[in-house]
Design a protein around this motif. Structure first.
Motif: not given
Length: 160
Positions: A125-151
């Motif tokens: 919606n606003c283009g704000g930087h949230l973090g990055h996505v990696f391919d080392d997430g849970p294999k039983e779901t998507t395999g993705k890890r959306y690593c976000m900044n809490g701020d």
């Protein structure tokens, strides 16, 4: 020879028609548009650093790491829904991590700031930087890890 010259000139002209001036910048693709001054007035220093300057908060510093109750994580800049608690998992990295975003919640770009390409995650919606996505997430779901900044996010609990 005339045909060769014609082909070279034609190719050059066609390539010049696809200039960068005709391409929208990454920021112009988002519905919410504000100046740097407007963002600075609305966001805390930490939020501005992460969302508008693509900074990264210290690992294990976000209270959002500990949230387990049902609810929605929204953009701290524009309140756009990003993630649901049901897709959150403990990654051990020190940042809130999810295996998938809410549909149309995020936008993907590339980031080469560290000398290699990473998949950057921005608020759709606003283009704000949230973090990055990696391919080392849970294999039983998507395999993705959306690593976000809490701020970059706020949390809205589900009302019972």
């Amino acid at each position: 020879m005339k045909k060769l010259c014609f082909l070279i000139i034609s190719s050059a002209l066609l390539m010049s028609c696809n200039s960068n001036a005709q391409k929208k910048s990454k920021e112009e693709q988002f519905p919410v548009q504000k100046t740097e001054t407007e963002w600075k007035k609305e966001l805390s220093a930490e939020e501005f650093y992460v969302l508008r300057e693509a900074g990264t908060e210290r690992p294990f510093s976000s209270p959002l790491n500990n949230i387990k109750e049902s609810g929605t994580f929204i953009c701290a800049a524009c309140s756009h829904p990003l993630y649901e608690t049901k897709n959150k998992f403990k990654s051990g990295t020190g940042w809130p991590s999810f295996d998938q975003p809410i549909e149309n919640g995020v936008f993907f770009s590339t980031d080469n700031k560290l000398g290699y390409t990473r998949n950057e995650v921005l608020c759709a919606n606003c283009g704000g930087h949230l973090g990055h996505v990696f391919d080392d997430g849970p294999k039983e779901t998507t395999g993705k890890r959306y690593c976000m900044n809490g701020d970059a996010m706020d949390f809205i609990p589900t009302k019972n």
